[in-house]
Design a protein around this motif. Structure first.
Motif, PDB file in Angstrom:
ATOM      1  N   VAL A   1      13.340  26.073  -0.393  1.00  0.00           N
ATOM      2  CA  VAL A   1      12.941  25.402   0.848  1.00  0.00           C
ATOM      3  C   VAL A   1      13.635  24.050   0.943  1.00  0.00           C
ATOM      4  CG1 VAL A   1      11.024  24.469   2.177  1.00  0.00           C
ATOM      5  CG2 VAL A   1      10.713  26.561   0.835  1.00  0.00           C
ATOM      6  N   ARG A   2      14.343  23.815   2.020  1.00  0.00           N
ATOM      7  CA  ARG A   2      14.989  22.522   2.236  1.00  0.00           C
ATOM      8  C   ARG A   2      13.963  21.531   2.769  1.00  0.00           C
ATOM      9  NH1 ARG A   2      20.120  21.113   6.241  1.00  0.00           N
ATOM     10  NH2 ARG A   2      20.361  18.945   5.550  1.00  0.00           N
ATOM     11  N   VAL A   3      13.958  20.323   2.181  1.00  0.00           N
ATOM     12  CA  VAL A   3      12.932  19.321   2.482  1.00  0.00           C
ATOM     13  C   VAL A   3      13.544  18.096   3.140  1.00  0.00           C
ATOM     14  CG1 VAL A   3      11.121  17.857   1.506  1.00  0.00           C
ATOM     15  CG2 VAL A   3      11.599  20.096   0.480  1.00  0.00           C
ATOM     16  N   ALA A   4      12.903  17.603   4.194  1.00  0.00           N
ATOM     17  CA  ALA A   4      13.244  16.316   4.796  1.00  0.00           C
ATOM     18  C   ALA A   4      12.205  15.292   4.347  1.00  0.00           C
ATOM     19  CB  ALA A   4      13.263  16.413   6.316  1.00  0.00           C
ATOM     20  N   THR A   5      12.669  14.116   3.971  1.00  0.00           N
ATOM     21  CA  THR A   5      11.772  13.070   3.488  1.00  0.00           C
ATOM     22  C   THR A   5      11.375  12.144   4.627  1.00  0.00           C
ATOM     23  OG1 THR A   5      12.801  13.135   1.296  1.00  0.00           O
ATOM     24  CG2 THR A   5      11.504  11.182   1.835  1.00  0.00           C
ATOM     25  N   LEU A   6      10.085  11.902   4.742  1.00  0.00           N
ATOM     26  CA  LEU A   6       9.538  10.999   5.761  1.00  0.00           C
ATOM     27  C   LEU A   6       9.387   9.591   5.170  1.00  0.00           C
ATOM     28  CD1 LEU A   6       6.760  13.399   7.088  1.00  0.00           C
ATOM     29  CD2 LEU A   6       9.021  12.983   8.085  1.00  0.00           C
ATOM     30  N   PRO A   7       9.079   8.589   5.996  1.00  0.00           N
ATOM     31  CA  PRO A   7       8.896   7.228   5.473  1.00  0.00           C
ATOM     32  C   PRO A   7       7.741   7.146   4.476  1.00  0.00           C
ATOM     33  CG  PRO A   7       9.222   7.178   7.845  1.00  0.00           C
ATOM     34  CD  PRO A   7       9.051   8.624   7.479  1.00  0.00           C
ATOM     35  N   TRP A   8       7.850   6.196   3.565  1.00  0.00           N
ATOM     36  CA  TRP A   8       6.801   5.942   2.578  1.00  0.00           C
ATOM     37  C   TRP A   8       5.557   5.372   3.251  1.00  0.00           C
ATOM     38  CZ3 TRP A   8       7.391   6.447  -2.884  1.00  0.00           C
ATOM     39  CH2 TRP A   8       8.662   6.878  -3.287  1.00  0.00           C
ATOM     40  N   MET A   9       4.403   5.607   2.644  1.00  0.00           N
ATOM     41  CA  MET A   9       3.144   5.053   3.135  1.00  0.00           C
ATOM     42  C   MET A   9       2.241   4.764   1.935  1.00  0.00           C
ATOM     43  SD  MET A   9       0.826   6.473   6.324  1.00  0.00           S
ATOM     44  CE  MET A   9       2.262   6.461   7.401  1.00  0.00           C
ATOM     45  N   ARG A  10       1.282   3.888   2.128  1.00  0.00           N
ATOM     46  CA  ARG A  10       0.376   3.509   1.051  1.00  0.00           C
ATOM     47  C   ARG A  10      -0.975   4.188   1.227  1.00  0.00           C
ATOM     48  NH1 ARG A  10      -0.109  -2.592  -1.280  1.00  0.00           N
ATOM     49  NH2 ARG A  10      -1.553  -2.189  -3.013  1.00  0.00           N
ATOM     50  N   ASP A  11      -1.424   4.883   0.189  1.00  0.00           N
ATOM     51  CA  ASP A  11      -2.760   5.471   0.167  1.00  0.00           C
ATOM     52  C   ASP A  11      -3.794   4.411  -0.183  1.00  0.00           C
ATOM     53  OD1 ASP A  11      -1.918   8.029   0.697  1.00  0.00           O
ATOM     54  OD2 ASP A  11      -1.977   8.707  -1.375  1.00  0.00           O
ATOM     55  N   VAL A  12      -5.030   4.644   0.240  1.00  0.00           N
ATOM     56  CA  VAL A  12      -6.135   3.803  -0.199  1.00  0.00           C
ATOM     57  C   VAL A  12      -6.762   4.446  -1.431  1.00  0.00           C
ATOM     58  CG1 VAL A  12      -8.404   2.865   0.367  1.00  0.00           C
ATOM     59  CG2 VAL A  12      -6.604   2.901   2.103  1.00  0.00           C
ATOM     60  N   ASP A  13      -6.485   3.880  -2.590  1.00  0.00           N
ATOM     61  CA  ASP A  13      -7.090   4.322  -3.844  1.00  0.00           C
ATOM     62  C   ASP A  13      -7.933   3.219  -4.468  1.00  0.00           C
ATOM     63  OD1 ASP A  13      -6.017   6.962  -3.914  1.00  0.00           O
ATOM     64  OD2 ASP A  13      -4.101   6.148  -4.585  1.00  0.00           O
ATOM     65  N   THR A  14      -7.383   2.009  -4.510  1.00  0.00           N
ATOM     66  CA  THR A  14      -8.047   0.871  -5.133  1.00  0.00           C
ATOM     67  C   THR A  14      -8.430  -0.152  -4.073  1.00  0.00           C
ATOM     68  OG1 THR A  14      -6.019  -0.410  -5.448  1.00  0.00           O
ATOM     69  CG2 THR A  14      -6.574   1.231  -7.159  1.00  0.00           C
ATOM     70  N   ILE A  15      -9.191  -1.154  -4.493  1.00  0.00           N
ATOM     71  CA  ILE A  15      -9.605  -2.185  -3.537  1.00  0.00           C
ATOM     72  C   ILE A  15      -8.406  -2.989  -3.038  1.00  0.00           C
ATOM     73  CG2 ILE A  15     -10.111  -3.988  -5.219  1.00  0.00           C
ATOM     74  CD1 ILE A  15     -12.135  -3.095  -2.034  1.00  0.00           C
ATOM     75  N   ASP A  16      -7.388  -3.184  -3.892  1.00  0.00           N
ATOM     76  CA  ASP A  16      -6.180  -3.869  -3.434  1.00  0.00           C
ATOM     77  C   ASP A  16      -5.469  -3.041  -2.369  1.00  0.00           C
ATOM     78  OD1 ASP A  16      -6.608  -6.033  -5.075  1.00  0.00           O
ATOM     79  OD2 ASP A  16      -5.279  -5.337  -6.668  1.00  0.00           O
ATOM     80  N   ASP A  17      -5.425  -1.726  -2.564  1.00  0.00           N
ATOM     81  CA  ASP A  17      -4.868  -0.847  -1.527  1.00  0.00           C
ATOM     82  C   ASP A  17      -5.641  -1.005  -0.225  1.00  0.00           C
ATOM     83  OD1 ASP A  17      -3.021   0.330  -3.304  1.00  0.00           O
ATOM     84  OD2 ASP A  17      -4.458   1.890  -3.886  1.00  0.00           O
ATOM     85  N   ALA A  18      -6.962  -1.054  -0.340  1.00  0.00           N
ATOM     86  CA  ALA A  18      -7.807  -1.148   0.848  1.00  0.00           C
ATOM     87  C   ALA A  18      -7.485  -2.397   1.655  1.00  0.00           C
ATOM     88  CB  ALA A  18      -9.283  -1.128   0.454  1.00  0.00           C
ATOM     89  N   HIS A  19      -7.330  -3.524   0.964  1.00  0.00           N
ATOM     90  CA  HIS A  19      -7.017  -4.764   1.670  1.00  0.00           C
ATOM     91  C   HIS A  19      -5.632  -4.700   2.303  1.00  0.00           C
ATOM     92  CE1 HIS A  19     -10.581  -7.100   0.705  1.00  0.00           C
ATOM     93  NE2 HIS A  19     -10.509  -6.666  -0.543  1.00  0.00           N
ATOM     94  N   ALA A  20      -4.652  -4.145   1.580  1.00  0.00           N
ATOM     95  CA  ALA A  20      -3.296  -4.048   2.120  1.00  0.00           C
ATOM     96  C   ALA A  20      -3.251  -3.145   3.348  1.00  0.00           C
ATOM     97  CB  ALA A  20      -2.341  -3.539   1.041  1.00  0.00           C
ATOM     98  N   VAL A  21      -3.920  -2.016   3.282  1.00  0.00           N
ATOM     99  CA  VAL A  21      -3.928  -1.085   4.407  1.00  0.00           C
ATOM    100  C   VAL A  21      -4.670  -1.683   5.602  1.00  0.00           C
ATOM    101  CG1 VAL A  21      -4.838   1.141   5.183  1.00  0.00           C
ATOM    102  CG2 VAL A  21      -3.577   0.982   3.025  1.00  0.00           C
ATOM    103  N   ALA A  22      -5.781  -2.362   5.338  1.00  0.00           N
ATOM    104  CA  ALA A  22      -6.527  -2.987   6.436  1.00  0.00           C
ATOM    105  C   ALA A  22      -5.669  -4.021   7.170  1.00  0.00           C
ATOM    106  CB  ALA A  22      -7.797  -3.632   5.900  1.00  0.00           C
ATOM    107  N   ARG A  23      -4.851  -4.747   6.419  1.00  0.00           N
ATOM    108  CA  ARG A  23      -3.957  -5.711   7.064  1.00  0.00           C
ATOM    109  C   ARG A  23      -2.910  -5.011   7.921  1.00  0.00           C
ATOM    110  NH1 ARG A  23      -4.510  -8.320   1.945  1.00  0.00           N
ATOM    111  NH2 ARG A  23      -2.575  -7.357   1.172  1.00  0.00           N
TER     112      ARG A  23
END
Length: 217
Positions: free
Chosen positions: A172-194
């Protein structure tokens, strides 16, 4: 010619419950606070998917929600692990289809539409959106195949790389999409909320900060 509107959109999620949702946010969150953030993230994700063009919208849920979201076919998750559940959810939607979790409340209708449009082109069989933690925030298959997830370790910093290798094994040929940040930790939560200040997730986190002093590290 195919377009984004020819792609099914699938959200795979757990019904937010204390002790079962977003447990890596605890501490500093309490289980109830983590569940509230999960509920807000799910609401944002469903709203973004509802506003994007789609052939069909599916919510594959583990547990029960108080009410079904408008415009979605709600189906129970099937399978013993996340890989099986992803494969079965995509197969239930039919191809081509994209699947999203509830860890990226910053997702927008335009981001979804761009991913669907990329999948709708005939030059690739899959799209993969890498996450900063080594996983991925979406995978899309033109022809859903549960075998695409065989042997792929989930919830690992090697998940995206292993998924790409598995798709390559299947030709299967794959195209890569832009990176994104998951919410896993509280630091992730603050970054995503911003990143999504007008979202339900950002509002829920702001409320908790005011009441419980959940300050970023």
């Amino acid at each position: 010619m195919s377009s984004a509107a020819d792609v099914a959109l699938v959200v795979i999620a757990k019904a937010p419950r204390p002790g079962r949702s977003k447990t890596r946010l605890c501490p500093p969150c309490t289980p109830a606070q983590a569940a509230a953030l999960a509920a807000a993230a799910l609401a944002d994700t469903l709203a973004a998917v509802a506003a994007a063009p789609a052939r069909r919208r599916v919510l594959a849920i583990d547990g029960e929600l108080p009410e079904a979201p408008d415009g979605f076919d709600v189906v129970p998750q099937r399978g013993d692990g996340l890989g099986q559940r992803l494969g079965n959810a995509l197969a239930a939607a039919g191809g081509p289809a994209l699947v999203f979790g509830m860890d990226t409340p910053q997702l927008t209708p335009s981001t979804i539409a761009a991913a669907a449009e990329r999948l709708s082109r005939g030059d690739v069989g899959a799209v993969l959106g890498p996450a900063l933690d080594g996983g991925y925030w979406t995978i899309g298959l033109r022809e859903p195949d549960p075998a695409a997830f065989d042997g792929v370790p989930m919830s690992s910093d090697r998940t995206c790389a292993a998924q790409r290798r598995r798709l390559a094994e299947l030709g299967v040929r794959v195209a890569t999409l832009p990176w994104m940040r998951d919410v896993d930790t509280i630091d992730d939560a603050h970054a995503v909320a911003r990143a999504c200040p007008g979202s339900a997730f950002a509002a829920a986190l702001a409320t908790q900060r005011r009441s419980a002093e959940l300050a970023p590290a």
